[in-house]
Enzyme design. Structure first.
Site, PDB file in Angstrom:
ATOM      1  N   ALA A 305       8.264   0.444  16.213  1.00  0.00           N
ATOM      2  CA  ALA A 305       7.648   0.044  14.948  1.00  0.00           C
ATOM      3  C   ALA A 305       6.257  -0.547  15.084  1.00  0.00           C
ATOM      4  O   ALA A 305       5.442  -0.447  14.172  1.00  0.00           O
ATOM      5  CB  ALA A 305       8.562  -0.945  14.225  1.00  0.00           C
ATOM      6  N   GLY A 309       3.212  -0.341  10.163  1.00  0.00           N
ATOM      7  CA  GLY A 309       2.597   0.454   9.097  1.00  0.00           C
ATOM      8  C   GLY A 309       3.517   1.535   8.569  1.00  0.00           C
ATOM      9  O   GLY A 309       3.703   1.681   7.352  1.00  0.00           O
ATOM     10  N   LYS A 310       4.132   2.290   9.476  1.00  0.00           N
ATOM     11  CA  LYS A 310       5.055   3.353   9.048  1.00  0.00           C
ATOM     12  C   LYS A 310       6.359   2.762   8.521  1.00  0.00           C
ATOM     13  O   LYS A 310       7.006   3.349   7.642  1.00  0.00           O
ATOM     14  CB  LYS A 310       5.308   4.327  10.199  1.00  0.00           C
ATOM     15  CG  LYS A 310       4.074   5.095  10.649  1.00  0.00           C
ATOM     16  CD  LYS A 310       4.406   6.070  11.762  1.00  0.00           C
ATOM     17  CE  LYS A 310       3.153   6.771  12.267  1.00  0.00           C
ATOM     18  NZ  LYS A 310       2.242   5.851  12.992  1.00  0.00           N
ATOM     19  N   ASP A 375       8.114   6.871  16.816  1.00  0.00           N
ATOM     20  CA  ASP A 375       6.651   6.847  16.859  1.00  0.00           C
ATOM     21  C   ASP A 375       6.283   6.453  18.279  1.00  0.00           C
ATOM     22  O   ASP A 375       5.997   5.297  18.575  1.00  0.00           O
ATOM     23  CB  ASP A 375       6.123   5.841  15.833  1.00  0.00           C
ATOM     24  CG  ASP A 375       4.612   5.891  15.695  1.00  0.00           C
ATOM     25  OD1 ASP A 375       4.003   6.870  16.160  1.00  0.00           O
ATOM     26  OD2 ASP A 375       4.033   4.931  15.144  1.00  0.00           O
ATOM     27  N   CYS A 428       0.192   9.865  18.058  1.00  0.00           N
ATOM     28  CA  CYS A 428      -1.190  10.000  17.627  1.00  0.00           C
ATOM     29  C   CYS A 428      -2.000  10.536  18.810  1.00  0.00           C
ATOM     30  O   CYS A 428      -3.043  10.011  19.163  1.00  0.00           O
ATOM     31  CB  CYS A 428      -1.761   8.680  17.104  1.00  0.00           C
ATOM     32  SG  CYS A 428      -1.526   7.269  18.208  1.00  0.00           S
TER      33      CYS A 428
END
Length: 498
Positions: A305, A309-310, A375, A428
């Site tokens: 996490a 943000g997500k 993520d 990313c």
């Protein structure tokens, strides 16, 4: 790092009130303005160029006002800015920490600096980080980290023009500076012109046929994107509020809750931010949450996490129902999520600090979770417009270490899913080694999972991805700076079928 770009101001031109004479009269003649030695030297350098070099030089000056000759009214670079940028670069160029963190620490230690000077110094730091390969090439055999004053002078001269620098502050460095600025960059290696490390240049060019366009895009700064919290506001309401206050903003082309801001005000002081109606989040990141597509009342895990943000985007899509676990190994970053989720009006988020991906608190959820977002930790190469220092701090050894973590994390996350559950793996990163290869290896080991078309998942929510992207990237979700004007993102949607 959110900053306002500084651009030299050029004086406006005013049309004469009467008709211009077809030829000057003798009495109108004025003595020609005497050129300075530097202007003479610049003219001589241009005269010595080949026609092709001269044309490229003139086109670059026309495109980039920072490189154009100084005219009255342009920014003056003071001795204070030169000295302070030198001091800041002496720390940042060591590359032993994130540039934005080191810069913030420097400003906290130097509260005497005014807002204008701080802005110029911040711009100088990020300009140097984006163009460190060029800076190093121009300064050789000197090394920027060892002579930060010269690095500061070259940076500021390239930003604002050589004549913008206070000549008394330049002093005895004038001749070395002019020699460095006259270096012909067309002789530099391709990786230097691309402003990336050689290994990253090779990896990107092997993967992308349009690598040059991608390299050019990551030399620039990123736009400022906002996510509208649909629990508290509508996008039209936020756009109206921003535009009514003179902030140019428009809806993002993909995300249904995205807003792109073209001026960069201090949004954290605005009521719409304090009231939790908006959050700063890149459009590509917003779409990652859409790939998870959480439903009301489900049990969802954001496995890495970070600052959340997500997580906030997922909580809003769940309408603050069900249970949303935010796992991360960095307890300090995770602690920052609590005030953010309160501001956003979310009551279904449960931040949990874990030791690693096989923590007991993770294992307790095995076979119980509806959806998991991984993520994954990654190289961050998709965020180089925002974090240009990563180009120089991240190497192949670190890549190998991170790649092992990526494989371990996705395996652990998959165990939490029930049959029919969904796993979204996201990074990313621009690199297939961290993206497609991780998914292919995972699927080869786990036949109980199948790959689902990410564009189809988004299309079901009204998010249309252009057909040429679908043809190029297949079932994967890929956003790239030069194609989508977002950070670089990768996403894969997996569903457990057994």
């Amino acid at each position: 790092m959110k900053k306002s770009p500084l651009r030299p101001k050029t004086p406006g031109s005013r049309k004469p009130s009467g008709p211009r004479p077809s030829s000057p009269r003798a009495g109108d003649a004025r003595p020609a303005k005497k050129l300075t030695d530097r202007q003479k030297a610049a003219a001589a350098r241009r005269a010595a160029m080949s026609p092709e070099e001269r044309r490229t030089h003139d086109e670059n000056q026309a495109r980039n006002p920072h490189m154009a000759p100084r005219v009255p009214g342009q920014i003056r670079v003071t001795a204070l800015v030169i000295d302070e940028l030198t001091a800041a670069l002496s720390t940042v160029l060591k590359l032993d920490g994130p540039a934005d963190v080191l810069m913030s620490l420097y400003f906290r230690r130097n509260p005497h600096l005014g807002s204008r000077d701080r802005s110029m110094i911040a711009e100088g730091i990020f300009y140097a980080m984006r163009r460190l390969a060029t800076l190093s090439w121009m300064m050789q055999p000197a090394v920027p980290a060892r002579v930060p004053r010269m690095a500061a002078l070259v940076t500021l001269a390239r930003q604002y023009g050589r004549d913008a620098l206070d000549e008394r502050a330049v002093g005895r460095d004038a001749k070395p500076l002019d020699n460095m600025l006259s270096v012909k960059m067309k002789l530099a290696p391709a990786s230097v012109q691309a402003e990336v490390s050689p290994w990253l240049y090779d990896a990107v060019t092997a993967q992308y046929p349009d690598a040059n366009a991608l390299f050019e895009s990551i030399k620039e700064s990123a736009p400022l994107d906002l996510r509208v919290n649909l629990l508290k506001a509508k996008r039209e309401e936020i756009l109206e509020d921003l535009n009514s206050h003179g902030v140019r903003a428009e809806a993002t082309p993909y995300s249904p809750e995205g807003v792109r801001v073209f001026t960069k005000p201090n949004l954290t002081a605005w009521p719409i931010f304090r009231d939790g109606k908006i959050d700063v989040q890149d459009e590509g990141s917003q779409l990652i949450a859409r790939l998870v597509q959480p439903r009301r009342g489900e049990m969802v895990v954001d496995f890495c996490a970070g600052a959340g943000g997500k997580t906030l985007a997922l909580g809003a899509l769940m309408r603050s129902t069900g249970r949303l676990y935010a796992f991360d190994v960095n307890e300090k970053r995770l602690a920052a999520l609590t005030p953010r989720m309160r501001r956003a009006g979310l009551s279904n988020v449960h931040p949990v600090a874990i030791r690693n991906e096989v923590d007991l608190r993770v294992k307790r959820l095995n076979g119980k979770v509806d959806r998991v977002l991984v993520d994954a930790p990654c190289s961050g190469t998709g965020t180089l417009r925002r974090n240009p220092d990563l180009k120089w701090r991240f190497d192949q050894e670190e890549m190998a270490r991170i790649n092992e973590i990526q494989h371990a994390v996705i395996r652990a996350a998959a165990k939490m899913l029930k049959r029919g559950g969904r796993l979204v793996y996201a990074t990313c990163s621009l690199l297939e080694q961290e993206n497609q290869q991780v998914i292919e290896d995972f699927l080869a080991e786990h036949p109980e999972f199948e790959l689902v078309s990410a564009p189809e998942v988004l299309a079901a929510q009204g998010v249309k991805i252009e057909s040429e992207y679908v043809e190029r990237f297949g079932p994967y979700f890929v956003m790239l700076p030069h194609l989508n004007n977002t950070d670089g993102f990768f996403g894969a949607v997996l569903e457990r079928i057994d």
